[in-house]
Design a protein around this motif. Sequence first.
Motif, short mmCIF file in Angstrom:
data_model
loop_
_atom_site.label_atom_id
_atom_site.label_comp_id
_atom_site.label_asym_id
_atom_site.label_seq_id
_atom_site.Cartn_x
_atom_site.Cartn_y
_atom_site.Cartn_z
N THR A 295 39.08 31.04 39.75
CA THR A 295 39.29 31.59 41.09
C THR A 295 39.19 30.47 42.12
O THR A 295 38.76 29.35 41.82
N SER A 296 39.57 30.80 43.36
CA SER A 296 39.48 29.80 44.43
C SER A 296 38.04 29.41 44.72
O SER A 296 37.77 28.35 45.28
N ALA A 297 37.08 30.27 44.30
CA ALA A 297 35.66 29.97 44.48
C ALA A 297 35.10 29.14 43.34
O ALA A 297 33.91 28.81 43.33
N GLY A 298 35.93 28.82 42.34
CA GLY A 298 35.48 28.00 41.23
C GLY A 298 34.98 28.78 40.03
O GLY A 298 34.57 28.18 39.03
N GLU A 299 34.98 30.12 40.10
CA GLU A 299 34.52 30.93 38.97
C GLU A 299 35.60 30.98 37.90
O GLU A 299 36.79 31.04 38.21
N VAL A 300 35.18 30.97 36.64
CA VAL A 300 36.12 30.95 35.52
C VAL A 300 36.09 32.29 34.80
O VAL A 300 35.02 32.78 34.41
N LEU A 301 37.26 32.91 34.65
CA LEU A 301 37.42 34.14 33.88
C LEU A 301 38.25 33.81 32.64
O LEU A 301 39.09 32.92 32.67
N LEU A 354 42.51 45.13 42.97
CA LEU A 354 41.68 46.28 42.60
C LEU A 354 41.92 47.37 43.63
O LEU A 354 41.72 47.16 44.83
N GLY A 355 42.40 48.53 43.17
CA GLY A 355 42.70 49.62 44.09
C GLY A 355 43.78 49.27 45.08
O GLY A 355 43.78 49.76 46.21
N GLY A 356 44.71 48.40 44.68
CA GLY A 356 45.79 48.00 45.56
C GLY A 356 45.43 46.88 46.51
O GLY A 356 46.27 46.42 47.27
N LEU A 357 44.18 46.41 46.48
CA LEU A 357 43.73 45.35 47.38
C LEU A 357 43.62 44.04 46.62
O LEU A 357 43.17 44.00 45.47
N ARG A 358 44.00 42.97 47.27
CA ARG A 358 43.93 41.66 46.65
C ARG A 358 42.48 41.17 46.66
O ARG A 358 41.85 41.06 47.71
N ILE A 359 41.97 40.86 45.47
CA ILE A 359 40.58 40.45 45.32
C ILE A 359 40.46 38.93 45.23
O ILE A 359 39.58 38.32 45.84
N ALA A 360 41.33 38.32 44.45
CA ALA A 360 41.22 36.88 44.23
C ALA A 360 42.56 36.32 43.78
O ALA A 360 43.41 37.03 43.25
N VAL A 361 42.72 35.02 44.02
CA VAL A 361 43.86 34.27 43.50
C VAL A 361 43.38 33.43 42.33
O VAL A 361 42.36 32.74 42.43
N LEU A 362 44.09 33.52 41.21
CA LEU A 362 43.68 32.85 39.99
C LEU A 362 44.63 31.69 39.67
O LEU A 362 45.83 31.78 39.92
#
Length: 367
Positions: A295-301, A354-362
Amino acid sequence: MAQFCKQCGTAHTPDARFCDECGKAVNAASSPSPAPAPAAPAKPAGAGVQRRHVMIAGGVLAVVIVAGGALAWLLAPEAASAGSFSRAIDAHLAADEAARDKLLCLSNLPYQKEEIRVASYDSSTRQWLDILVRGGLYNAPVEQSSGGWIAQSQFVYALAAPGKAALRGDKLCVAKGVKVASVSGYEQVRDMGGQQVAMATAKLALTDEAAWLAKSPDRALILQRLPHGDLEVQLPLALVDKQWQVTDRAQMHEAAMAMAGAMRNASGAQGAGMLDKLKSLFRFGAHPLVGKWKTSAGEVLEFTRDSMIDEHGKASKATFTAEGNVVTILSEERGGMPMQVSLSNSNNTATLMLGGLRIAVLQRVRD
């Protein structure tokens, strides 16, 4: 023997040239009569008929040549081009209502209900419904208390008449149809199992756009909430009965398997590598999210074939459904609430919703 002048009747000698009395010429040599003109050669009786026959035969030959060319053109397979691919995709979307609804309709909320109640802390859902309020689909929210031991504030959004008119079943729709604005992929046709196939990427444009959307000050934001927010889709096409048609991925998968099997028999292990390549190209194997994403915050999924691993390393079972460039994820850890990931054309960037809302850019992480 005496001769006489024909004018005055005076006698003159036979060898006289002029009359002695009146001076008229006598015994003048008569001018030779003109020779008769030579007769024109007679034309053969059948010449005109022969010429007409030649002209008729030439006309018939020209008609046969033109008709033969037209027949060859009609019987020739349709060429892969922007025009043929656009026609095939437009015909598919015009005939398949379910496919159109997936592009044009939202089902992230129970829009068919007369009221939608939202907890005060659910700011994402409230922001979305406030957009629909500005578009005239819902009345301004009314704040209420839920009561009980722990009173909670909630906002009630009542469906307005324009909102009811915008519904198709339980879905909120922004237009009646779409058409192809531009298309690519026709330059990369492949032969699979004796059938020509291609993966087309089409940029779409709305047709019969809903009046409420056209007037909405948040039109761009609303379109971004659609399953294909950029109105871009990827569809498999195949040459069927000499015409390009949108086909389903299962048929293309079978063609890919047949081709890979033939190549495997011909060249051993090389065929397996080709199958992997085809699966990657047409997404026949695992879903396209498999791998690690940051993610843009540096979190890895991380996503596997049947699970997802969050930024804390916790794994949960999940099912993945790919439709075009959008993957829907149902995770056991989220109580059945679906997430959607919209991939870019390169499959290297994606948007998590999520629910039609943008949560994060991967961003895809390469090992």
